[in-house]
Design a protein around this motif. Sequence first.
Motif, PDB file in Angstrom:
ATOM      1  N   LEU A   1     -40.164  17.450  71.846  1.00 54.20           N
ATOM      2  CA  LEU A   1     -39.731  16.656  72.998  1.00 54.20           C
ATOM      3  C   LEU A   1     -38.214  16.641  73.209  1.00 54.20           C
ATOM      4  CD1 LEU A   1     -42.125  13.565  73.106  1.00 54.20           C
ATOM      5  CD2 LEU A   1     -42.013  15.492  74.678  1.00 54.20           C
ATOM      6  N   PRO A   2     -37.394  16.481  72.170  1.00 53.27           N
ATOM      7  CA  PRO A   2     -35.939  16.476  72.416  1.00 53.27           C
ATOM      8  C   PRO A   2     -35.436  17.766  73.063  1.00 53.27           C
ATOM      9  CG  PRO A   2     -36.425  15.649  70.210  1.00 53.27           C
ATOM     10  CD  PRO A   2     -37.699  16.224  70.750  1.00 53.27           C
ATOM     11  N   HIS A   3     -36.175  18.845  72.921  1.00 48.11           N
ATOM     12  CA  HIS A   3     -35.751  20.142  73.450  1.00 48.11           C
ATOM     13  C   HIS A   3     -36.343  20.440  74.830  1.00 48.11           C
ATOM     14  CE1 HIS A   3     -34.347  20.932  69.350  1.00 48.11           C
ATOM     15  NE2 HIS A   3     -35.530  20.496  68.946  1.00 48.11           N
ATOM     16  N   ILE A   4     -37.431  19.738  75.198  1.00 50.08           N
ATOM     17  CA  ILE A   4     -38.102  20.064  76.462  1.00 50.08           C
ATOM     18  C   ILE A   4     -38.082  18.921  77.466  1.00 50.08           C
ATOM     19  CG2 ILE A   4     -39.615  21.771  75.400  1.00 50.08           C
ATOM     20  CD1 ILE A   4     -41.845  19.724  75.354  1.00 50.08           C
ATOM     21  N   ALA A   5     -37.978  17.674  76.997  1.00 51.16           N
ATOM     22  CA  ALA A   5     -37.947  16.509  77.897  1.00 51.16           C
ATOM     23  C   ALA A   5     -37.322  15.343  77.152  1.00 51.16           C
ATOM     24  CB  ALA A   5     -39.361  16.151  78.368  1.00 51.16           C
ATOM     25  N   PRO A   6     -35.997  15.392  76.962  1.00 50.07           N
ATOM     26  CA  PRO A   6     -35.336  14.421  76.089  1.00 50.07           C
ATOM     27  C   PRO A   6     -35.476  12.964  76.517  1.00 50.07           C
ATOM     28  CG  PRO A   6     -33.751  15.992  77.060  1.00 50.07           C
ATOM     29  CD  PRO A   6     -35.099  16.398  77.501  1.00 50.07           C
ATOM     30  N   GLY A   7     -35.764  12.695  77.785  1.00 44.68           N
ATOM     31  CA  GLY A   7     -35.819  11.307  78.237  1.00 44.68           C
ATOM     32  C   GLY A   7     -37.171  10.642  78.087  1.00 44.68           C
ATOM     33  N   LEU A   8     -38.191  11.394  77.683  1.00 43.04           N
ATOM     34  CA  LEU A   8     -39.543  10.834  77.657  1.00 43.04           C
ATOM     35  C   LEU A   8     -39.834  10.091  76.364  1.00 43.04           C
ATOM     36  CD1 LEU A   8     -41.879  13.536  79.229  1.00 43.04           C
ATOM     37  CD2 LEU A   8     -40.873  11.519  80.285  1.00 43.04           C
TER      38      LEU A   8
ATOM     39  N   GLY B   1     -41.281  28.279  77.357  1.00 44.18           N
ATOM     40  CA  GLY B   1     -42.140  28.659  76.235  1.00 44.18           C
ATOM     41  C   GLY B   1     -42.435  27.493  75.314  1.00 44.18           C
ATOM     42  N   LEU B   2     -41.409  26.677  75.028  1.00 41.02           N
ATOM     43  CA  LEU B   2     -41.619  25.512  74.165  1.00 41.02           C
ATOM     44  C   LEU B   2     -42.527  24.485  74.842  1.00 41.02           C
ATOM     45  CD1 LEU B   2     -37.996  25.038  72.748  1.00 41.02           C
ATOM     46  CD2 LEU B   2     -40.018  25.849  71.496  1.00 41.02           C
ATOM     47  N   ARG B   3     -42.416  24.370  76.152  1.00 40.44           N
ATOM     48  CA  ARG B   3     -43.315  23.453  76.877  1.00 40.44           C
ATOM     49  C   ARG B   3     -44.752  23.968  76.812  1.00 40.44           C
ATOM     50  NH1 ARG B   3     -40.304  21.237  82.362  1.00 40.44           N
ATOM     51  NH2 ARG B   3     -38.882  19.812  81.294  1.00 40.44           N
TER      52      ARG B   3
ATOM     53  N   ILE C   1     -55.668  23.385  63.493  1.00 34.05           N
ATOM     54  CA  ILE C   1     -55.159  24.329  62.502  1.00 34.05           C
ATOM     55  C   ILE C   1     -54.211  25.276  63.225  1.00 34.05           C
ATOM     56  CG2 ILE C   1     -55.695  26.185  60.881  1.00 34.05           C
ATOM     57  CD1 ILE C   1     -58.426  24.932  60.435  1.00 34.05           C
ATOM     58  N   VAL C   2     -52.976  25.339  62.762  1.00 37.31           N
ATOM     59  CA  VAL C   2     -51.988  26.277  63.292  1.00 37.31           C
ATOM     60  C   VAL C   2     -51.901  27.442  62.325  1.00 37.31           C
ATOM     61  CG1 VAL C   2     -49.586  26.619  63.965  1.00 37.31           C
ATOM     62  CG2 VAL C   2     -50.696  24.411  64.390  1.00 37.31           C
ATOM     63  N   THR C   3     -52.158  28.657  62.813  1.00 34.61           N
ATOM     64  CA  THR C   3     -52.062  29.845  61.960  1.00 34.61           C
ATOM     65  C   THR C   3     -50.906  30.712  62.440  1.00 34.61           C
ATOM     66  OG1 THR C   3     -53.610  31.116  63.331  1.00 34.61           O
ATOM     67  CG2 THR C   3     -54.554  29.811  61.548  1.00 34.61           C
ATOM     68  N   HIS C   4     -50.138  31.239  61.509  1.00 32.25           N
ATOM     69  CA  HIS C   4     -48.995  32.080  61.913  1.00 32.25           C
ATOM     70  C   HIS C   4     -48.647  33.075  60.820  1.00 32.25           C
ATOM     71  CE1 HIS C   4     -45.790  30.071  59.405  1.00 32.25           C
ATOM     72  NE2 HIS C   4     -46.715  29.127  59.393  1.00 32.25           N
ATOM     73  N   ALA C   5     -48.388  34.311  61.236  1.00 31.92           N
ATOM     74  CA  ALA C   5     -47.879  35.343  60.341  1.00 31.92           C
ATOM     75  C   ALA C   5     -46.384  35.512  60.553  1.00 31.92           C
ATOM     76  CB  ALA C   5     -48.606  36.664  60.579  1.00 31.92           C
ATOM     77  N   THR C   6     -45.917  35.246  61.788  1.00 31.65           N
ATOM     78  CA  THR C   6     -44.485  35.306  62.082  1.00 31.65           C
ATOM     79  C   THR C   6     -43.879  33.910  61.906  1.00 31.65           C
ATOM     80  OG1 THR C   6     -44.936  34.935  64.427  1.00 31.65           O
ATOM     81  CG2 THR C   6     -44.770  37.208  63.697  1.00 31.65           C
ATOM     82  N   GLU C   7     -42.571  33.856  61.892  1.00 38.72           N
ATOM     83  CA  GLU C   7     -41.877  32.583  61.659  1.00 38.72           C
ATOM     84  C   GLU C   7     -42.126  31.609  62.810  1.00 38.72           C
ATOM     85  OE1 GLU C   7     -37.305  31.044  60.676  1.00 38.72           O
ATOM     86  OE2 GLU C   7     -37.781  33.185  60.881  1.00 38.72           O
ATOM     87  N   LEU C   8     -42.285  30.334  62.460  1.00 37.72           N
ATOM     88  CA  LEU C   8     -42.487  29.303  63.470  1.00 37.72           C
ATOM     89  C   LEU C   8     -41.203  29.071  64.258  1.00 37.72           C
ATOM     90  CD1 LEU C   8     -44.478  26.637  61.401  1.00 37.72           C
ATOM     91  CD2 LEU C   8     -45.372  28.023  63.273  1.00 37.72           C
ATOM     92  N   PRO C   9     -41.297  28.618  65.511  1.00 39.85           N
ATOM     93  CA  PRO C   9     -40.084  28.254  66.248  1.00 39.85           C
ATOM     94  C   PRO C   9     -39.284  27.205  65.491  1.00 39.85           C
ATOM     95  CG  PRO C   9     -41.972  28.335  67.729  1.00 39.85           C
ATOM     96  CD  PRO C   9     -42.516  28.481  66.339  1.00 39.85           C
ATOM     97  N   ALA C  10     -37.969  27.364  65.492  1.00 41.95           N
ATOM     98  CA  ALA C  10     -37.107  26.461  64.721  1.00 41.95           C
ATOM     99  C   ALA C  10     -37.257  25.009  65.174  1.00 41.95           C
ATOM    100  CB  ALA C  10     -35.655  26.910  64.862  1.00 41.95           C
ATOM    101  N   GLN C  11     -37.590  24.791  66.443  1.00 39.73           N
ATOM    102  CA  GLN C  11     -37.685  23.426  66.979  1.00 39.73           C
ATOM    103  C   GLN C  11     -38.822  22.628  66.338  1.00 39.73           C
ATOM    104  OE1 GLN C  11     -37.418  26.186  68.667  1.00 39.73           O
ATOM    105  NE2 GLN C  11     -35.731  26.042  70.138  1.00 39.73           N
ATOM    106  N   LEU C  12     -39.778  23.310  65.700  1.00 38.78           N
ATOM    107  CA  LEU C  12     -40.843  22.603  64.990  1.00 38.78           C
ATOM    108  C   LEU C  12     -40.406  22.155  63.603  1.00 38.78           C
ATOM    109  CD1 LEU C  12     -44.035  24.660  65.950  1.00 38.78           C
ATOM    110  CD2 LEU C  12     -43.478  22.315  66.609  1.00 38.78           C
ATOM    111  N   GLY C  13     -39.171  22.493  63.229  1.00 38.49           N
ATOM    112  CA  GLY C  13     -38.647  21.995  61.956  1.00 38.49           C
ATOM    113  C   GLY C  13     -39.219  22.726  60.764  1.00 38.49           C
TER     114      GLY C  13
END
Length: 681
Positions: free
Chosen positions: A537-544, A653-655, A669-681
């Motif tokens: 949210l801070p990256h896609i809609a900071p006021g919500l 993309g983040l939205r 369940i989130v599955t990933h072989a590549t690195e997660l977006p940094a915004q997910l921490g």
Amino acid sequence: MSTPVHDDPLSRERGHLAASRSALRAMREDVETLDISDVTANWVNAAVLERQIEDRIKALADLSETPLFFGRLDYLHAPGAERAEGAEGERFYVGRRHVHDADGDPMVIDWRAPVSQPFYRASKNDPLDVSLRRRFGYTGGDLTAYEDEHLSDPAEAAATSKLLQQEIERPRVGPMRDIVATIQPEQDEIVRAGLTGSVCVQGGPGTGKTAVGLHRVAYLLYAHRERLARTGTLVIGPNRSFLHYIEQVLPALGELTVRQATVEDLVGHVEVRGADEAATAVIKGDARMAEVLRRALYAHVCPPAEGIVVVRGSRRWRVAAYELEEIVRELLARDIRYGAAREALPQRIAHLVLVQMERAGEAPDDRVQNAVARNTAVKAAVKEIWPPVDPAKLVLRLLSDADFLAEHAAGVLSEDEQKAVLWVKPARSVKSARWSPADAVLIDEATDLVERTHSLGHVVLDEAQDLSPMQYRAVGRRCTTGSATVLGDLAQGTTPWATRSWAEALGHLGKGEAVVEELTAGFRVPTDVIAYASRLLPHIAPGLTPVASIRENPGFFDVRTTPAGTAGVLAACGELLSREGSVGLIAADARVPELAAALDAAGVGYVGPGEETTHATRLTLVPASLAKGLEYDYVVLDEPRAVVDGEPDERTGLRRLYVALTRAVSGLIVTHATELPAQLG
């Protein structure tokens, strides 16, 4: 010692359910046996009445899997009566529709009736004269449990309703269902808001905004049926899959007359076969295009070069050029539709001729005026002064002719913007043009400038955050004399032209006075899932305000690193399919063909979004671009980074990722072989 049946509350309630179903069947049979042969004046009236009877029969259908009533209210006093000491209150069963017995006494009260409102609003602090609120639990269509709240007893501690939680969290297979049994007080306030005012509902994932909008339509049809029967109602969704998902909600509530459509359906004046680059679509969707179109249209109006002479019999009547100019100026100043002004022009000219006739001692009437308006000279002058304009041809010329566009976009669009909207290869005709979705909206705007668009009594606009200003204007034209319910979430805007603020959007819609309500309580998405998604949210809609889940069931949540390929995704799907409920596999659009092939090879049955799931086939393969508005009990989200990279810019993309993360009701369940977006921490 067993409890006698007549002393067993559950047995008594089951008895009332059986009697209510029997009464509903009798109501339906009464309608089916109506004889209208002697009550209609002609075949037209008979056809209309037959259609109304057919609709009534459908509305009285007893859906075996749908509880006929879901609650009971015991009042301390008779509603609306004097609260005399010792007066006995009344008992009402609250359900999806009204049911009465052979004597006309109510057995089930419609959830929309005023007497039912305390079922949703009454509380320990404000019992609203309710002594007891009873909720019922069902398995299929069978009543299996009940739960009581003694609202008038201050000694009884307030507790969360277990049946309410179970109903909210109940697994589902198939399309969206109604929420009449679980409407919360803040939702009920929106549902029962008046017809004359427009409402905008900002709600994060799982807050029930779509359900609130649909139930608001059902309530308005109940409270203002005659008016809305004349003016009409419309639900607008983002795509066909979404409309298919929600299409059974209103019929389940007995409402069969509400039309459902996408914005593309509304503006379908031409066949859409092309697509614009994102930057071009943004400009075409800008509200400034409305001014360009208006200028281009009214540029067709030409001041008369000379007067006209009307010949009638042996007499000749002259209308001077300056008189024609005066009529044209007056019509332009009135700011009426181009087509309406064009129709008025010959009558205005004819009126001037009639004035001359009267001065000459004649006594012309309306028939003479109409004849003069149809005179060859008058028709020729009107064609020259105020020529007919085809809206599609007008847009075609604007997008094909650089000089014509420059003339009417001067001071509105920059030169670069004009170049962006011009077709590289101009089309030869309206039929051969490869119109884009944005072009179709421009044609709809031009059509309204020529001839007023029909206005409905109420319009519900869902997933509104993705509309362009010009699309808002297209929807607003459909409710200029009615009201609107706007539903959306600014954080889920996934188009390059996504809404930045509701105030701006409502202005384009023509409903700047609408009340904006925010739903922040999450009923559907588990706490861990919504908390994880809210990192974006801070990256896609900071006021919500982030959604706060009120679910007691924490749900299931896991983030897994898997080897490249599809094996890890398929394993996650298999794990979730072993549970009860629907499963959605959401992936970047580009990944869908590979995943489809893997599912086929593994022998795992699946359907596409909008297709009906069954108990045998509970998996839906969902491209991320179509996930908005859909819900599944369990979700496997494949490769978040691919979802982000599939959009034209990172914020969009983040939205899109935020939408995909929040489709699960019971587990993710989130599955990933590549690195997660940094915004997910």
